[in-house]
Scaffold this motif. Structure first.
Motif, PDB file in Angstrom:
ATOM      1  N   ILE A 115       0.842  -1.196   0.000  1.00 17.90           N
ATOM      2  CA  ILE A 115       0.000   0.000   0.000  1.00 17.90           C
ATOM      3  C   ILE A 115       0.880   1.250   0.000  1.00 17.90           C
ATOM      4  O   ILE A 115       0.615   2.210  -0.719  1.00 17.90           O
ATOM      5  CB  ILE A 115      -0.973  -0.026   1.197  1.00 17.90           C
TER       6      ILE A 115
ATOM      7  N   HIS B 114      -6.075  -3.414   6.893  1.00 22.31           N
ATOM      8  CA  HIS B 114      -6.027  -2.908   5.522  1.00 22.31           C
ATOM      9  C   HIS B 114      -7.227  -3.368   4.702  1.00 22.31           C
ATOM     10  O   HIS B 114      -7.234  -3.197   3.488  1.00 22.31           O
ATOM     11  CB  HIS B 114      -4.750  -3.388   4.826  1.00 22.31           C
TER      12      HIS B 114
ATOM     13  N   ARG C 144      -8.759  -1.245   2.000  1.00 24.97           N
ATOM     14  CA  ARG C 144      -7.929  -0.976   0.819  1.00 24.97           C
ATOM     15  C   ARG C 144      -7.955  -2.131  -0.185  1.00 24.97           C
ATOM     16  O   ARG C 144      -7.404  -2.022  -1.270  1.00 24.97           O
ATOM     17  CB  ARG C 144      -6.475  -0.735   1.235  1.00 24.97           C
TER      18      ARG C 144
END
Length: 187
Positions: free
Chosen positions: A114, A155, A158
């Motif tokens: 990321i 995460h 995402r």
């Protein structure tokens, strides 16, 4: 079994024998049962992975639970992935690790990817056990745990989708993790 027909004398004798008979238990004519409604469709519960699973980290502040990994790919992405036309930006190999070390490695790999702005990660998990395997519980624990780990990950918001990989990238032994585009708040 079909037998011979009774003669007139035998039929008369049989009628006299059965004329005095009464059933032991009187059974009224049974009404036809109402059809039962179909049973509710229940999805089978996934089996928990065997072995040690690392405990989930407790957040510092109370947060709403992270949404499950969504499925936000359009058809062109799926076609390109299924044909092996997408090259992963990075690759992480989890097979051969313990569940605890694989879970920690996955978290670090997502964080690094990321930060770099990667879109497609190739996550090598190893193949699931064969149905005819002698010890199916000894293999595939990481592969079975990855979807839960991704859904519960810090995460998770995402991650756009998770797909099986093309044979040139590992086939049944690997997964593509597609990350959402980073939203830049421009001026």
């Amino acid at each position: 079994m079909a037998g011979r027909r009774l003669s007139d004398g035998e039929a008369a004798l049989w009628a006299r024998v059965t004329a005095g008979l009464r059933p032991l238990h009187a059974t009224p004519a049974k009404p036809k049962p109402k059809p039962l409604p179909p049973p509710p469709v229940l999805e089978p519960k996934p089996k928990p992975p065997r072995g040690r699973v690392p405990p989930l980290r407790q957040p510092a502040a109370v947060q709403a639970p992270a949404p499950a990994v969504s499925n936000l790919l359009d058809g062109s992405w799926d076609r390109r992935l299924s044909r092996g036309l997408v090259s992963p930006d990075s690759s992480f190999d989890l097979h051969g690790h313990s569940l605890a070390s694989a879970h920690a490695m996955l978290d670090r790999a997502l964080e690094r990817s990321i930060a770099r702005g990667d879109r497609v990660l190739l996550l090598v998990t190893g193949r699931a056990p064969r149905p005819d395997a002698e010890r199916p519980f000894a293999r595939g624990a990481i592969r079975a745990a990855v979807p839960d780990w991704l859904a519960a990950s810090r995460h998770a918001d995402r991650i756009a989708a998770v797909r099986g990989s093309h044979p040139r990238h590992g086939g049944a032994g690997a997964l593509y993790v597609i990350l959402r585009r980073q939203v830049t708040h421009g001026r």
